[in-house]
Motif scaffolding. Structure first.
Motif, mmCIF file in Angstrom:
data_model
loop_
_atom_site.group_PDB
_atom_site.id
_atom_site.type_symbol
_atom_site.label_atom_id
_atom_site.label_comp_id
_atom_site.label_asym_id
_atom_site.label_seq_id
_atom_site.Cartn_x
_atom_site.Cartn_y
_atom_site.Cartn_z
ATOM 1 N N LEU A 17 70.230 57.538 239.006
ATOM 2 C CA LEU A 17 70.887 58.064 237.808
ATOM 3 C C LEU A 17 71.130 59.577 237.825
ATOM 4 O O LEU A 17 72.181 60.024 237.345
ATOM 5 N N PRO A 18 70.216 60.424 238.346
ATOM 6 C CA PRO A 18 70.516 61.861 238.348
ATOM 7 C C PRO A 18 71.800 62.234 239.074
ATOM 8 O O PRO A 18 72.354 63.313 238.832
ATOM 9 N N ALA A 19 72.296 61.352 239.941
ATOM 10 C CA ALA A 19 73.553 61.643 240.639
ATOM 11 C C ALA A 19 74.709 61.797 239.664
ATOM 12 O O ALA A 19 75.665 62.543 239.931
ATOM 13 N N VAL A 20 74.647 61.093 238.540
ATOM 14 C CA VAL A 20 75.741 61.169 237.559
ATOM 15 C C VAL A 20 75.360 62.005 236.344
ATOM 16 O O VAL A 20 76.139 62.091 235.392
ATOM 17 N N TRP A 21 74.174 62.582 236.338
ATOM 18 C CA TRP A 21 73.812 63.470 235.231
ATOM 19 C C TRP A 21 74.453 64.846 235.381
ATOM 20 O O TRP A 21 74.739 65.513 234.396
ATOM 21 N N ALA A 22 74.651 65.278 236.607
ATOM 22 C CA ALA A 22 75.208 66.609 236.837
ATOM 23 C C ALA A 22 76.693 66.563 237.140
ATOM 24 O O ALA A 22 77.413 67.520 236.907
ATOM 25 N N GLN A 23 77.182 65.448 237.679
ATOM 26 C CA GLN A 23 78.576 65.333 238.062
ATOM 27 C C GLN A 23 79.125 63.995 237.592
ATOM 28 O O GLN A 23 78.387 63.030 237.435
ATOM 29 N N ARG A 24 80.433 63.966 237.426
ATOM 30 C CA ARG A 24 81.110 62.808 236.873
ATOM 31 C C ARG A 24 81.986 62.185 237.945
ATOM 32 O O ARG A 24 82.753 62.887 238.594
#
Length: 445
Positions: free
Chosen positions: A108-115
């Protein structure tokens, strides 16, 4: 389709995220476990971000935090009976299933900073649906299989192909280029063809409802006809019903269901698809009532099913299946009301978040300003978020419909084709402020 070049430090991670999103969707059904490559890449990107999370430099926004909690809760539900009879259950109904939820939490952190970019989702759906249609045609017309089944079983393949088709239609309507709209429309038709060739009746029953929601909520293209959306939605549903009614595979499967229901003795004691489902449902309900809070577990379910067959309360073919062919009754029988509550949360959280985004309609001032500061068209960004939210809502409703006659989460692809796309849809329609720089539609100069 081309990768854009960025001067930002996170450009490499952004390209990797876009690739992961594409690979999670594009080969999902026409390659064996085709979504696995994209899933693995998302996990790697998430692990790369976890040090920043632990140091407090990266945190999810409120919607993504709610989704993380829903995934965690469902993972704990699947972990309730990891140990049964003094041994660890490691197959797809035990550790193998619950571990998928842990891996998604790590990703999940992969999409917390980038979209993820809209092109990756759009083309991923289109290639995925088109590939499923081509594979289904090959299996039925060339290999002469009775039902297209992909690399899974016919029910899972048909239902997931239908979802890919609807996602493709949504993104085709959002596309700005004519050739993209044409390819997206063709992909949607091929995905629906895969569902028809699979002979999966549960998906056909769900399709008219999903079309009403889709046509009601989708935004017409620029210059398209507005208004009368209720009539359009009703017309789309009726057209789907009429088309399905005249297709030979649908007629054959409907005739089989009618004949099975009219059988004597009672259909629930016959070795037919319809009769066995009735038996599964009644047995699961009785077992859930006997163990209402925590259920009987997978092992308890299978043992009670064997006993019911021995008592001739269920057809003999029941011993070849390890679930109740109904998501809710299966959960109630195996994990009780606690498991049912977890399932409610697993559907309700993303459904609420997608519905909330669809109701807002307009752009958020903060995100619009961030997009403009990076040279992107705020209107196009808003349309992408609307399309992603509609894909998410269709996913929830589709799984709810499919789950009436099938346990989608009893299969690896059913779990991951809910977890991965839903994560991507939510990441697009509820991006963090730092993710606004990932928008991909430049403002015309």
């Amino acid at each position: 389709m081309a990768f854009s070049r960025f001067a930002s430090p996170g450009a490499a991670q952004q390209r990797a995220l876009d690739l992961a999103a594409f690979l999670a969707l594009a080969p999902a059904l026409w390659l064996p476990s085709g979504y696995s490559v994209g899933a693995l890449l998302l996990v790697v990107l998430g692990l790369w971000r976890w040090p920043a999370v632990l140091r407090g430099r990266l945190a999810p926004n409120e919607p993504m935090r709610a989704w993380a909690l829903a995934v965690l809760a469902m993972g704990l539900v699947w972990s309730m009976y990891l140990f049964e009879g003094g041994r660890l259950i490691t197959n797809t109904l035990g550790l193998d299933r619950s571990s998928k939820y842990l891996l998604v939490l790590l990703a999940l952190p992969a999409v917390w900073a980038q979209r993820p970019a809209a092109w990756a989702l759009r083309w991923g759906c289109w290639v995925g649906a088109a590939g499923a249609g081509v594979l289904a045609g090959w299996q039925v017309l060339v290999q002469h299989l009775e039902r297209a089944e992909g690399y899974t079983n016919a029910i899972q393949f048909g239902n997931l192909s239908l979802l890919l088709a609807l996602w493709s239609g949504i993104w085709a309507m959002q596309a700005s280029r004519r050739h993209e709209r044409l390819f997206g429309g063709l992909a949607a038709v091929l995905g629906i063809a895969a569902s028809v060739l699979s002979g999966s009746r549960g998906g056909w029953v769900t399709l008219p409802v999903l079309l009403v929601v889709l046509v009601w909520l989708i935004r017409p293209p620029a210059g398209g006809i507005k208004g009368h959306r209720g009539l359009r939605a009703l017309g789309a549903a009726l057209l789907a019903c009429l088309l399905l009614a005249v297709l030979p595979p649908v007629q054959q499967r409907a005739h089989e269901a009618a004949q099975e229901l009219l059988q004597r003795p009672a259909p629930e004691k016959s070795n037919t698809a319809t009769g066995s489902r009735l038996a599964f449902w009644m047995h699961a309900w009785r077992l859930g009532v006997a163990h209402p809070w925590l259920g009987a577990g997978q092992r308890g379910y299978e043992q009670s099913q064997l006993a019911a067959v021995a008592r001739q309360e269920m057809p003999s073919m029941s011993v070849h299946f390890n679930h109740a062919h109904n998501e809710w009754l299966d959960m109630f029988a195996k994990r009780g009301l606690l498991g049912v509550c977890g399932l409610v949360m697993f559907y309700a959280v993303p459904g609420f978040l997608c519905g909330r985004r669809l109701r807002r309609g307009g752009r958020e001032p903060l995100e619009n300003a961030a997009a403009a500061s990076h040279g992107y068209d705020g209107q196009a960004v808003d349309e992408e978020r609307h399309a992603a939210a509609l894909c998410g809502l269709v996913t929830v409703l589709g799984y709810l419909g499919f789950g009436m006659t099938q346990v989608m989460f009893a299969h690896n692809n059913g779990n991951l084709m809910y977890l991965l796309p839903m994560t991507l849809w939510l990441a697009v329609c509820w991006p963090a402020a730092s993710a606004c720089g990932a928008f991909r539609t430049p403002i015309p100069r």
